[in-house]
Every structure is written in C-alpha cells, then in structure tokens.
Design an enzyme around this catalytic site. Sequence first.
Site, short mmCIF file in Angstrom:
data_model
loop_
_atom_site.label_atom_id
_atom_site.label_comp_id
_atom_site.label_asym_id
_atom_site.label_seq_id
_atom_site.Cartn_x
_atom_site.Cartn_y
_atom_site.Cartn_z
N ARG A 93 0.81 -1.25 0.58
CA ARG A 93 0.18 0.18 -0.27
C ARG A 93 1.21 1.27 0.08
NH1 ARG A 93 -5.40 0.44 0.51
NH2 ARG A 93 -6.23 2.40 1.31
N ASP A 126 3.14 -24.40 -7.95
CA ASP A 126 3.77 -23.96 -8.62
C ASP A 126 4.13 -22.17 -8.21
OD1 ASP A 126 4.65 -22.60 -11.69
OD2 ASP A 126 2.17 -21.71 -11.43
N ASP A 150 -3.53 -30.05 -5.73
CA ASP A 150 -4.26 -30.13 -7.44
C ASP A 150 -3.99 -30.87 -8.22
OD1 ASP A 150 -5.70 -28.29 -6.08
OD2 ASP A 150 -4.13 -26.51 -6.90
N ASP A 152 -1.35 -30.38 -10.39
CA ASP A 152 -1.19 -29.94 -12.05
C ASP A 152 0.27 -28.90 -11.62
OD1 ASP A 152 -0.77 -27.95 -10.01
OD2 ASP A 152 -2.52 -26.37 -10.08
N ARG A 194 -7.99 -26.20 -8.88
CA ARG A 194 -8.23 -24.72 -10.19
C ARG A 194 -8.11 -25.52 -11.46
NH1 ARG A 194 -6.84 -20.27 -8.11
NH2 ARG A 194 -5.83 -19.64 -10.43
O1 F6P Z 1 -4.63 -25.84 -4.83
C1 F6P Z 1 -5.09 -25.43 -3.94
C2 F6P Z 1 -5.90 -25.54 -3.30
O2 F6P Z 1 -6.47 -26.10 -2.73
C3 F6P Z 1 -7.09 -25.15 -4.89
O3 F6P Z 1 -7.62 -26.80 -5.37
C4 F6P Z 1 -8.31 -24.15 -5.10
O4 F6P Z 1 -8.83 -23.66 -6.00
C5 F6P Z 1 -7.26 -22.41 -3.77
O5 F6P Z 1 -6.02 -23.86 -3.29
C6 F6P Z 1 -8.06 -22.21 -2.70
O6 F6P Z 1 -7.44 -20.98 -2.55
P1 F6P Z 1 -7.55 -20.32 -1.19
O7 F6P Z 1 -7.25 -21.87 0.17
O8 F6P Z 1 -6.89 -19.01 -1.01
O9 F6P Z 1 -9.39 -20.67 -1.12
#
Ligand code: F6P
Length: 370
Positions: A93, A126, A150, A152, A194
């Site tokens: 900020r 990632d 995930d 991924d 995701r």
């Molecule tokens: O990447 C892990 C994950 O649990 C995803 O499957 C999901 O979209 C995201 O993180 C949720 O993130 P947060 O904890 O910020 O809601």
Amino acid sequence: MPPASIRRIAICTGGGDAPGLNAVIRSVVIAAINRGWECYGIRDGFNGILFPERYLEGGVFRLTLDKVRDIGHLGGTMLGSTNKGNPLHFPTRMPDGTTHEIDRSGEILEYFAKKELDALVSIGGDGSLTIADALHKKGLRVVGVPKTIDNDLDKTMTTFGFDTAVAFATECLDRLHSTAESHQRVMVVEVMGRYAGWIALHSGIAGNAHAILMPEIPFDLDKVTNRIHARDAAGQLYSVVVVAEGAAPRDGHTELQAPAEIGHAERLGGIGERVAKALQERTGKDTRVVVLGHLLRGGSPTAFDRLAAMRFGAAAVRALDEGLSGVMVALAFPNVNYIALEEVAGRMKAVPMDSDTLQTARDLGICLGD
Ligand code: F6P
C-alpha cells in the site's frame, strides 16, 4: 569451483497448504541435522523475513529434532503458509492509498547473507517454485519440493497432497451414493483442483461417479442429462456427478468466487451450484450440491503422501549436499530425480487427453460431458 559446503539451511512452505507438508519438514530437518547442518524455519512463506515484527517468537526460528518430533502424520504446516506473499511482486500500500507490486526479493537475499544461511528448501506449488527459480537466478542456493493437492505441477509424476485429497473425496462419494439412492436424487459434488481435473477424474472413477466434469473437457449439460435419463430408464433412479471447480460449459465461463487482485490469484468455485440447478430443471429430479472445498486440504496425509513427502525432503537435502541448486525434486517412478526449476516454473500439467485414466472413465461408461 565446487560450491561451499553447507552449514545452515532454511525451509519455507508457500501457497495453499497440503497434507504432507509437515512430513517434508521433518524429513529435511532430520536429514540435515544428521549431516551436522543447522535448520531454520521461515514462518508464513517469506513473511517471517519480510515482517519479523509480526512474530513474538521470531519470524525465523531454529528447527531442532524436538520441534519436528511426531509431526509427520499431521495436516497443515508447522511453519504456516500464505498465497499472498510473492516477494517478487509484493502487494504494498502506497502513501496515496493505491496498491502496487514491489520486488522485495533483495531483502530475502540480504537476510540469508546476514544470517549466514547457505541454502533454502522451498516447499510449494507452481507459485512458490517460480519464486524459488527467481531466487536461485539471483544467487541463492535453492532446492524445490513439489506440493499441491491439485497435482497440476509439470515434470513430476505426482505431488504430495494429491493422494490424500483423492482418498477423502472418494470416501465422500461413497457416502453420498447411499443417500442419493435412498432419495432418488442427483448429487453434484464440487471438488478443488483449479484449472486441472486430476482430483475430479481420480476420485470420480474411484468413487463410482456417473458423470465427471473437468476443465480439460468443456461440458454439454445435455450429455449429462441424457446419462441421468438413461440411468432412470434402467431403474437406477439416482446419479452422482463430480464437477471440478475449474470446469466450464462449452458455451459458458468458469465460475469465480472472487476475481484476481494484486498479489492474489482469482478464487474459483460455484460451478457445482450452477450445474445442480440446471440438472434439476432439465431432469425434474431432486438435486443437491456438496462442495468439498478446503476439506480436501485438511487431515492426516495418506501413507502414499507421507512416504512421497519424506522421500522428497530427504532428496532435497541430498541435492544440496551434492552441490545442486535451482532444481526441484520430482517423482519419476520408481525413483526421485531432479528437474531444473525453470522447466517447472509457470507450467501447468492438465490431464492429457490421451491418458489411460480418462479412457478408463469412458470405458466404464462415465459421462465426461462431451
Ligand atoms: O491450489 C490448491 C487449492 O486448494 C486449489 O485447489 C483451490 O482453488 C485454491 O487452492 C483455494 O485457495 P484458497 O485457500 O486461497 O481459497
């Protein structure tokens, strides 16, 4: 010239938590201490370095054998985590009230130099591995460990956390079958993941779903409706549909809970509700939706994830001991190997269309919405 030998290392966990993080931490600490190294834990991603004043007991603290005793089976991360703290693009900020991304990675490098920390083990998905790659390129010795429910991440057969998420989702699907059947309902189950359909596909097959909708295959609800009608016609008056949070209809868009903002990716979710409403309208059947959400991230890691986590942790320490940096530990069944972080950073592993698992779903008559 060979890299200087290691005396002190630091560990951090970043991004969404996943079952198995504590097992990696334990494994790194024991393997490092057994080599005569000291270990330090950084709290909440890199926040322990960037905001030391927030932590009464220090943002970075010594990890002894006592600290990691009996934590391998626990969910979460004893170090804390954040998915809002990318030090390369830190949301800050300004005095005029606006928020900008600032590169604060220099503070991390300075901290490592000042405290004579020789290397970092960065455990994350990632985002964290992309940060690890950047820090390596700025001169820090770094080894990454792949984490995410995930699954991924590219270049590793699997990440730890995925197996636990699939096991839990499968158990939930088992439970939902009986209540769906008792009430002749359609149960729609939304799972995380995701933009990858790994959790949906694996749990959907293991949990005997009748339809699985995933981001890799834009879906047509007519196909799902037809499948439900066909089951009704065969006297199977209930259906279970698994929907990945990132799935989208052929002519529609991904559902978001919150848009991306500076320093934070968009939050997916809501497609389950939409699919349930549409299926109720189309089939006339009573329909319910269950969102598994963060339940998939909690709890004790499965034995597979614990073992993967411990192998990854020990391999990360071996990598540092061998003088490697800028690599991620990967599972290349039956062994672990090392992959350059830059080959992983910024890449997503979707379910390949020629995967035999996907073909298995088709062979079993599961509707994939196409
Ligand atoms: O990447 C892990 C994950 O649990 C995803 O499957 C999901 O979209 C995201 O993180 C949720 O993130 P947060 O904890 O910020 O809601």
